[in-house]
Motif scaffolding. Structure first.
Motif, PDB file in Angstrom:
ATOM      1  N   SER A 189       0.816  -1.208   0.000  1.00  0.00           N
ATOM      2  CA  SER A 189       0.000   0.000   0.000  1.00  0.00           C
ATOM      3  C   SER A 189       0.849   1.257   0.000  1.00  0.00           C
ATOM      4  O   SER A 189       1.955   1.308   0.556  1.00  0.00           O
ATOM      5  CB  SER A 189      -0.910   0.000   1.229  1.00  0.00           C
ATOM      6  OG  SER A 189      -1.563   1.236   1.366  1.00  0.00           O
ATOM      7  N   CYS A 190       0.298   2.278  -0.623  1.00  0.00           N
ATOM      8  CA  CYS A 190       0.931   3.595  -0.565  1.00  0.00           C
ATOM      9  C   CYS A 190       0.127   4.527   0.334  1.00  0.00           C
ATOM     10  O   CYS A 190       0.355   5.743   0.345  1.00  0.00           O
ATOM     11  CB  CYS A 190       1.056   4.187  -1.969  1.00  0.00           C
ATOM     12  SG  CYS A 190      -0.496   4.198  -2.891  1.00  0.00           S
ATOM     13  N   ALA A 191      -0.823   3.967   1.085  1.00  0.00           N
ATOM     14  CA  ALA A 191      -1.647   4.774   1.995  1.00  0.00           C
ATOM     15  C   ALA A 191      -0.804   5.279   3.167  1.00  0.00           C
ATOM     16  O   ALA A 191       0.060   4.561   3.675  1.00  0.00           O
ATOM     17  CB  ALA A 191      -2.824   3.950   2.515  1.00  0.00           C
ATOM     18  N   ILE A 194      -2.599   3.446   7.946  1.00  0.00           N
ATOM     19  CA  ILE A 194      -3.074   2.054   7.997  1.00  0.00           C
ATOM     20  C   ILE A 194      -3.377   1.671   9.454  1.00  0.00           C
ATOM     21  O   ILE A 194      -3.259   0.515   9.835  1.00  0.00           O
ATOM     22  CB  ILE A 194      -2.043   1.087   7.377  1.00  0.00           C
ATOM     23  CG1 ILE A 194      -0.674   1.221   8.070  1.00  0.00           C
ATOM     24  CG2 ILE A 194      -1.916   1.293   5.886  1.00  0.00           C
ATOM     25  CD1 ILE A 194       0.322   0.152   7.649  1.00  0.00           C
ATOM     26  N   THR A 195      -3.782   2.671  10.226  1.00  0.00           N
ATOM     27  CA  THR A 195      -4.053   2.458  11.650  1.00  0.00           C
ATOM     28  C   THR A 195      -5.134   1.403  11.866  1.00  0.00           C
ATOM     29  O   THR A 195      -5.009   0.541  12.744  1.00  0.00           O
ATOM     30  CB  THR A 195      -4.490   3.780  12.314  1.00  0.00           C
ATOM     31  OG1 THR A 195      -3.482   4.769  12.090  1.00  0.00           O
ATOM     32  CG2 THR A 195      -4.689   3.589  13.814  1.00  0.00           C
ATOM     33  N   VAL A 196      -6.204   1.474  11.074  1.00  0.00           N
ATOM     34  CA  VAL A 196      -7.313   0.526  11.217  1.00  0.00           C
ATOM     35  C   VAL A 196      -6.822  -0.904  11.006  1.00  0.00           C
ATOM     36  O   VAL A 196      -7.180  -1.817  11.751  1.00  0.00           O
ATOM     37  CB  VAL A 196      -8.452   0.860  10.233  1.00  0.00           C
ATOM     38  CG1 VAL A 196      -9.543  -0.208  10.283  1.00  0.00           C
ATOM     39  CG2 VAL A 196      -9.047   2.223  10.546  1.00  0.00           C
ATOM     40  N   ASN A 197      -5.977  -1.093   9.980  1.00  0.00           N
ATOM     41  CA  ASN A 197      -5.429  -2.421   9.704  1.00  0.00           C
ATOM     42  C   ASN A 197      -4.586  -2.929  10.867  1.00  0.00           C
ATOM     43  O   ASN A 197      -4.683  -4.100  11.268  1.00  0.00           O
ATOM     44  CB  ASN A 197      -4.586  -2.393   8.432  1.00  0.00           C
ATOM     45  CG  ASN A 197      -5.406  -2.052   7.204  1.00  0.00           C
ATOM     46  OD1 ASN A 197      -5.836  -0.908   7.031  1.00  0.00           O
ATOM     47  ND2 ASN A 197      -5.637  -3.036   6.353  1.00  0.00           N
ATOM     48  N   ASN A 198      -3.746  -2.036  11.404  1.00  0.00           N
ATOM     49  CA  ASN A 198      -2.882  -2.431  12.515  1.00  0.00           C
ATOM     50  C   ASN A 198      -3.688  -2.775  13.771  1.00  0.00           C
ATOM     51  O   ASN A 198      -3.402  -3.773  14.449  1.00  0.00           O
ATOM     52  CB  ASN A 198      -1.896  -1.305  12.832  1.00  0.00           C
ATOM     53  CG  ASN A 198      -0.852  -1.127  11.744  1.00  0.00           C
ATOM     54  OD1 ASN A 198      -0.536  -2.075  11.017  1.00  0.00           O
ATOM     55  ND2 ASN A 198      -0.309   0.073  11.614  1.00  0.00           N
ATOM     56  N   ILE A 199      -4.706  -1.960  14.063  1.00  0.00           N
ATOM     57  CA  ILE A 199      -5.525  -2.198  15.252  1.00  0.00           C
ATOM     58  C   ILE A 199      -6.283  -3.509  15.112  1.00  0.00           C
ATOM     59  O   ILE A 199      -6.321  -4.327  16.047  1.00  0.00           O
ATOM     60  CB  ILE A 199      -6.503  -1.025  15.481  1.00  0.00           C
ATOM     61  CG1 ILE A 199      -5.729   0.235  15.902  1.00  0.00           C
ATOM     62  CG2 ILE A 199      -7.537  -1.394  16.542  1.00  0.00           C
ATOM     63  CD1 ILE A 199      -6.591   1.473  16.025  1.00  0.00           C
ATOM     64  N   TYR A 200      -6.874  -3.733  13.935  1.00  0.00           N
ATOM     65  CA  TYR A 200      -7.645  -4.968  13.747  1.00  0.00           C
ATOM     66  C   TYR A 200      -6.725  -6.191  13.760  1.00  0.00           C
ATOM     67  O   TYR A 200      -7.082  -7.238  14.313  1.00  0.00           O
ATOM     68  CB  TYR A 200      -8.425  -4.926  12.432  1.00  0.00           C
ATOM     69  CG  TYR A 200      -9.304  -6.154  12.248  1.00  0.00           C
ATOM     70  CD1 TYR A 200     -10.475  -6.295  12.966  1.00  0.00           C
ATOM     71  CD2 TYR A 200      -8.929  -7.178  11.387  1.00  0.00           C
ATOM     72  CE1 TYR A 200     -11.285  -7.421  12.836  1.00  0.00           C
ATOM     73  CE2 TYR A 200      -9.716  -8.314  11.236  1.00  0.00           C
ATOM     74  CZ  TYR A 200     -10.896  -8.427  11.958  1.00  0.00           C
ATOM     75  OH  TYR A 200     -11.669  -9.556  11.822  1.00  0.00           O
TER      76      TYR A 200
END
Length: 316
Positions: A189-191, A194-200
């Motif tokens: 990803s170039c986003a 990615i906090t949501v991904n890390n938290i989930y």
């Protein structure tokens, strides 16, 4: 090397890290890998066949256990054949859809093993601690519900994980591992966020471990109390042997998976060692599990011996 993953120009072709093998040992490594794969599929296939065909194994415990060799076959099949082909052909190209599919299967395998072992521990808890109520509790409906819960929860958690990954815009084409997993795909990803991904990702890791360890710890503590406070009958000894097999498999899986995770936290570990840790996580348990159950579970041993005797008589 990098290409924009946009709606207009979507690159389906990714480069994947190589597992560096000397040219002199490429074919010995390939042959060893093929033998390991065939051995695992054969042994797990035998257990699946025994559970299906032998009446002596038509019990709640073995219906739940059926999922374990099935998961082992899925896990090692998702990893080893493609890796061995890459080693021989020296190819480091993978298509994005197949990469995502491999990642989903490998994560599903890892989660399912922990949930299945928890379900099997619960079954042993009922069998040993509440033997008079075992048949009334572990009905076909209950067993079917447990199996459905194991796989349903597993698939739901993993599909959400990969759904969160899929929504991210991609601008890279290099998979940092020798196989595809969620972390490698997120790194495409170039986003910026990615906090949501890390938290989930942290949430499901903690949730899976809490459920699996919690259920097994409770079950085995209660089993230990029961065995200490009451004299052990032959049935209880057999049940305890089954528990020891489940504990060994759980510890084995946790050791390899945690070594793999921790290997990325230490920068002095070579990339090949990190890759090897990941490979062993998905190959050693599927090879060891049927051997452990074959040695520690009397019902499976007896069923296998009975089949061999019938086969011997038939061939005469």
């Amino acid at each position: 090397m990098d290409a924009k993953f946009s709606n207009d120009t979507f690159s389906w072709i990714l480069q994947i890290a190589k597992f560096d093998v000397s040219a002199d040992v490429v074919y010995p490594v390939f042959l060893t890998g093929v033998l390991v794969y065939l051995f695992s599929v054969l042994c797990n296939g035998i257990i699946l066949t025994l559970i299906v065909t032998q009446r002596s194994l038509h019990k709640p415990m073995f219906y739940i256990m059926f999922s374990l060799p099935l998961a082992d076959i899925l896990g090692i099949t998702a990893l080893l054949p493609r890796l061995l082909i890459d080693i021989v052909t020296q190819s480091n190209v993978v298509y994005y859809p197949t990469c995502v599919l491999q990642g989903i299967i490998l994560h599903t395998y890892g989660t399912s093993v922990l949930f299945i072992l928890a379900a099997m521990a619960f079954d042993r808890y009922i069998a040993i601690c509440k033997p008079l109520r075992y048949q009334s509790i572990m009905t076909p409906f209950t067993v079917g519900g447990i199996i459905a819960l194991v796989w349903g929860l597993d698939l739901a958690l993993i599909m959400i994980l990969f759904g969160l990954q899929a929504r991210l815009p991609k601008c890279k084409t290099f998979i940092v591992n020798v196989f595809c997993d969620n972390v490698s795909l997120v790194r495409l990803s170039c986003a910026n966020d990615i906090t949501v991904n890390n938290i989930y990702g942290l949430f499901i890791t903690g949730f899976i471990q809490a459920v699996s360890v919690g259920v097994q710890l409770f079950s085995y503590v209660q089993i230990l109390k029961t065995c200490i406070s009451h004299s052990q009958s032959d049935a209880k000894i057999k049940a305890v042997n089954t528990c020891s097999a489940q504990i060994i498999i759980f510890v084995l899986f946790e050791i390899f998976s945690n070594i793999w995770i921790l290997s990325y936290r230490f920068q002095n570990i070579s990339p090949n060692a990190q890759k090897l840790c990941g490979i062993m996580t998905f190959t050693v348990p599927p090879v060891a599990n049927p051997i452990i159950y074959g040695m520690k579970t009397k019902d499976i041993r007896n069923a296998f011996i009975m089949v061999l005797k019938k086969l011997k008589v038939t061939l005469r």
